[in-house]
Design an enzyme around this catalytic site. Structure first.
Site, mmCIF file in Angstrom:
data_model
loop_
_atom_site.group_PDB
_atom_site.id
_atom_site.type_symbol
_atom_site.label_atom_id
_atom_site.label_comp_id
_atom_site.label_asym_id
_atom_site.label_seq_id
_atom_site.Cartn_x
_atom_site.Cartn_y
_atom_site.Cartn_z
ATOM 1 N N PRO A 71 0.919 -1.145 -0.032
ATOM 2 C CA PRO A 71 0.086 0.021 0.009
ATOM 3 C C PRO A 71 0.792 1.112 -0.269
ATOM 4 C CG PRO A 71 -0.806 -1.767 1.580
ATOM 5 C CD PRO A 71 0.689 -2.004 1.272
ATOM 6 N N GLU B 209 2.518 -7.574 8.384
ATOM 7 C CA GLU B 209 2.753 -6.010 8.414
ATOM 8 C C GLU B 209 3.834 -5.756 7.279
ATOM 9 O OE1 GLU B 209 1.088 -3.699 10.534
ATOM 10 O OE2 GLU B 209 0.014 -5.325 10.839
ATOM 11 N N ARG C 40 -1.090 -8.787 -21.019
ATOM 12 C CA ARG C 40 -1.888 -8.474 -22.037
ATOM 13 C C ARG C 40 -0.962 -7.592 -23.076
ATOM 14 N NH1 ARG C 40 -5.223 -3.926 -21.864
ATOM 15 N NH2 ARG C 40 -6.936 -4.843 -22.993
ATOM 16 N N ASP D 139 -7.666 1.523 -25.027
ATOM 17 C CA ASP D 139 -8.069 1.058 -23.521
ATOM 18 C C ASP D 139 -7.988 2.445 -22.755
ATOM 19 O OD1 ASP D 139 -8.273 -1.471 -23.849
ATOM 20 O OD2 ASP D 139 -6.137 -1.843 -23.203
#
Length: 277
Positions: free
Chosen positions: A92, A119, A161, A176
């Protein structure tokens, strides 16, 4: 491309055997190796974590299992002829994962993923391998998961992809959302297929016109509308030079205007009066 994933839940990566990624593996375009971190533990409990220095809740993944695992995985890759590895650390606290970063990673011949649990991994592990190879700490969003394996699946699908030959149509990703070029800061608009009428709903008439120029303009306008509605932050930070005259007309209708001439920001902003009637 070679991918190595070191994890305490190898079964979590089973989706890499299906869909486009699975087909790319079957064709030999993508080589994926999933490794169980606990194979590099030596106590009877296969311990991979310990309490954090400085106190606090949670546990931290230990240095030795990770260090030995990465050393062995790198050695295996070099023996197989792979070169120039890059370490991808889902966290994160990392750099936001974007289409631009997916393109950057798709150009790497070898990616090694370290999805953590608890953690996270003792920081010294990341710092150690940063002296040996590029390290990409990436975040797939502003939220916290139980572990990094889901992020590995997201990054792998986005990257795979883009590899040559993986998509049936090489042009499929050109329009896209977020695609480099004209769509770099826009969301793709709505798409339609047969039948032309469904439950009283018709597809937009322009899509039946056969006029490629008008269709392209309609799609561009729809992309601007969707972006303005769902992700106005993208337009706010976009370079106004990326918008042509028709784009500017549509943005004006949607309630946007460029900074007044001479202002330093050089961007679009939402007019207080909003959308034009």
């Amino acid at each position: 491309m070679r991918l190595d994933v070191v994890t305490i839940f190898p079964e979590y990566l089973e989706p890499l055997n299906v869909s486009l990624v699975g087909k790319a593996r079957a064709r030999g375009q993508l080589k994926v190796h999933v490794h169980d971190l606990r194979e590099w533990t030596y106590d009877r409990h296969n311990t991979v974590d310990d309490t954090p220095y400085g106190g606090g809740p949670g546990m931290v993944m230990k240095t030795d299992p990770w260090g030995e695992a990465l050393d062995d995985v790198l050695a295996q890759g070099y023996e197989a002829g792979s070169a120039r590895p890059a370490l991808v650390v889902p966290t994160p606290g990392g750099r936001p994962f974007t289409q631009a970063l997916a393109v950057e990673l798709s150009e790497c011949p070898w990616l090694v993923f370290t999805p953590a649990r608890y953690e996270g991994i003792d920081r010294r592990v990341i710092d150690e391998y940063a002296t040996r190879m590029p390290v990409h700490e990436v975040s797939i969003g502003d939220y916290v998961l139980a572990g990094g394996e889901a992020a590995v699946l997201v990054v792998t699908e986005a990257v795979a992809r883009l590899l040559p030959g993986v998509l049936g149509n090489a042009e499929s990703h050109r329009d896209d959302s977020f695609a480099p070029g004209a769509m770099a800061n826009l969301l793709e608009g709505p798409v339609y297929t047969k039948p032309p009428e469904w439950r009283g709903r018709d597809i937009p008439e322009v899509l039946l016109s056969g006029h490629h120029g008008k269709i392209a303009r309609w799609r561009r306008d729809e992309a601007l509308k969707r972006t303005a509605a769902n992700r106005p932050d993208l337009i706010e930070r976009c370079d106004p030079e990326a918008f042509d005259k028709k784009d500017r007309e549509m943005l004006s209708i949607l309630g946007w205007a460029p900074d007044p001439e001479g202002e330093p920001h050089g961007r679009f902003w939402r007019r207080p009066e909003g959308v034009e009637e």
